[in-house]
Design a protein around this motif. Structure first.
Motif, PDB file in Angstrom:
ATOM      1  N   SER A  51       0.831  -1.210   0.000  1.00 16.84           N
ATOM      2  CA  SER A  51       0.000   0.000   0.000  1.00 16.84           C
ATOM      3  C   SER A  51       0.864   1.259   0.000  1.00 16.84           C
ATOM      4  CB  SER A  51      -0.940  -0.002   1.209  1.00 16.84           C
ATOM      5  OG  SER A  51      -0.206  -0.123   2.424  1.00 16.84           O
ATOM      6  N   PRO A 175      -5.687   7.820  -3.390  1.00 19.26           N
ATOM      7  CA  PRO A 175      -6.987   7.378  -2.864  1.00 19.26           C
ATOM      8  C   PRO A 175      -6.987   7.279  -1.344  1.00 19.26           C
ATOM      9  CG  PRO A 175      -6.360   6.066  -4.771  1.00 19.26           C
ATOM     10  CD  PRO A 175      -5.170   6.913  -4.437  1.00 19.26           C
ATOM     11  N   PRO A 176      -7.972   7.885  -0.678  1.00 19.02           N
ATOM     12  CA  PRO A 176      -8.016   7.830   0.791  1.00 19.02           C
ATOM     13  C   PRO A 176      -8.027   6.408   1.339  1.00 19.02           C
ATOM     14  CG  PRO A 176      -9.559   9.464  -0.045  1.00 19.02           C
ATOM     15  CD  PRO A 176      -9.052   8.722  -1.237  1.00 19.02           C
ATOM     16  N   PHE A 177      -8.682   5.483   0.625  1.00 15.16           N
ATOM     17  CA  PHE A 177      -8.711   4.094   1.091  1.00 15.16           C
ATOM     18  C   PHE A 177      -7.297   3.520   1.149  1.00 15.16           C
ATOM     19  CE2 PHE A 177      -8.763  -0.452  -0.033  1.00 15.16           C
ATOM     20  CZ  PHE A 177      -9.477  -0.948   1.049  1.00 15.16           C
ATOM     21  N   LEU A 178      -6.477   3.848   0.146  1.00 12.50           N
ATOM     22  CA  LEU A 178      -5.104   3.345   0.118  1.00 12.50           C
ATOM     23  C   LEU A 178      -4.305   3.924   1.280  1.00 12.50           C
ATOM     24  CD1 LEU A 178      -3.208   1.549  -1.556  1.00 12.50           C
ATOM     25  CD2 LEU A 178      -2.544   3.592  -2.833  1.00 12.50           C
ATOM     26  N   ASN A 179      -4.500   5.210   1.562  1.00 12.57           N
ATOM     27  CA  ASN A 179      -3.824   5.817   2.711  1.00 12.57           C
ATOM     28  C   ASN A 179      -4.260   5.171   4.017  1.00 12.57           C
ATOM     29  OD1 ASN A 179      -2.175   7.622   1.397  1.00 12.57           O
ATOM     30  ND2 ASN A 179      -3.563   9.353   1.590  1.00 12.57           N
ATOM     31  N   ALA A 180      -5.540   4.859   4.116  1.00 15.46           N
ATOM     32  CA  ALA A 180      -6.050   4.237   5.340  1.00 15.46           C
ATOM     33  C   ALA A 180      -5.443   2.845   5.545  1.00 15.46           C
ATOM     34  CB  ALA A 180      -7.571   4.144   5.275  1.00 15.46           C
ATOM     35  N   VAL A 181      -5.365   2.067   4.470  1.00 15.71           N
ATOM     36  CA  VAL A 181      -4.762   0.730   4.566  1.00 15.71           C
ATOM     37  C   VAL A 181      -3.302   0.840   4.972  1.00 15.71           C
ATOM     38  CG1 VAL A 181      -4.101  -1.320   3.253  1.00 15.71           C
ATOM     39  CG2 VAL A 181      -6.376  -0.315   2.950  1.00 15.71           C
TER      40      VAL A 181
END
Length: 257
Positions: A51, A175-181
């Motif tokens: 990630s 992508p925020p999802f990628l940062n969150a992961v």
């Protein structure tokens, strides 16, 4: 501000997790049957590395794409400025003045908006519309075949396309999802070494702490990549300002007197 709060939240989670893991929630192979060291830790590490790497690659591609777009925009503006030499003085001067006004608006109005909100300014749209009107009003040059006017309009179209691309680039982000992961897996990667220490020695805690610092540093870099006009890889308006300075040199070349 939001980015800073997220980074501080990740740091707090890492530090608190490390303290709790070292003091209360220690893990050993006997109690888990080796599942943590053999399965869980490698999976979490792989997820974090994948990630984080994807985030950096996406951020770098956005940066280089925006750079290419700026080169195209400056090139189109300079070509349009030079092409006015083929037209009557009053028409050519009108195009040059409005092109200067547009490029100045890009520096003074567009760039602050791109940094603050990821959008372009209304003033820039209006300045481009005025420039387009002056180009459409160009008459056929002395050659009489209309080719110079067609060339000027093509250069205007390229400048317009470059503005559209810059507007898209200003909204690009990881992508925020990628940062969150990446952030969640980074917390686990930072905390697990403290939970799996076999000897409570200063050396062991030192290297676990070094791991935490390095992992946290990658998350800081990832969060602060931002879009191509903010963060650690932000483009400035230097290329546009250089183009404006180049217009003065072009004037000198077109009017030696």
């Amino acid at each position: 501000m939001m980015t800073l709060l997220l980074v501080l939240a990740v740091l707090a989670a890492m530090v608190l997790g490390a303290l709790l893991a070292a003091r209360r929630f220690r893990v050993d192979d006997e109690s888990t049957g080796g599942a943590v060291s053999v399965v869980v830790a490698p999976c979490v590490l792989a997820l974090y590395l994948a990630s984080a790497a994807m985030g950096v690659v996406i951020g770098w591609e956005h940066f280089t794409g925006a750079e290419d777009g700026m080169i195209d925009e400056v090139g189109a503006a300079e070509s349009l400025y030079w092409s006015t030499a083929a037209f009557p003085d009053d028409e050519a001067e009108a195009v040059r003045q409005r092109l200067r006004a547009y490029m100045t608006t890009v520096v003074e109005e567009d760039w602050p908006r791109m940094r603050d909100s990821g959008e372009l300014s209304d003033e820039g749209d209006q300045a481009l519309a005025a420039l387009a009107a002056s180009v459409r009003a160009l008459s056929v040059s002395d050659t009489g075949d209309g080719l110079d006017r067609l060339t000027a309009r093509q250069e205007l179209a390229e400048l317009t396309d470059a503005r559209i691309e810059r507007a898209d680039a200003a909204g690009d982000e990881i992508p925020p999802f990628l940062n969150a992961v990446a952030a969640l897996s980074a917390v686990a990667v930072a905390v697990l070494p403290f939970a799996m220490l076999r000897q409570r020695s200063a050396v062991a805690y030192f290297w676990a702490s070094v791991n935490l610092v390095f992992v946290f540093a990658t998350i800081v870099m990832l969060f602060y990549l931002g879009n191509p006009f903010t963060g650690v890889l932000a483009h400035d308006a230097g290329a546009i300002q250089e183009a404006l300075a180049g217009f003065d040199r072009t004037d000198a070349a077109l009017d030696p007197q």
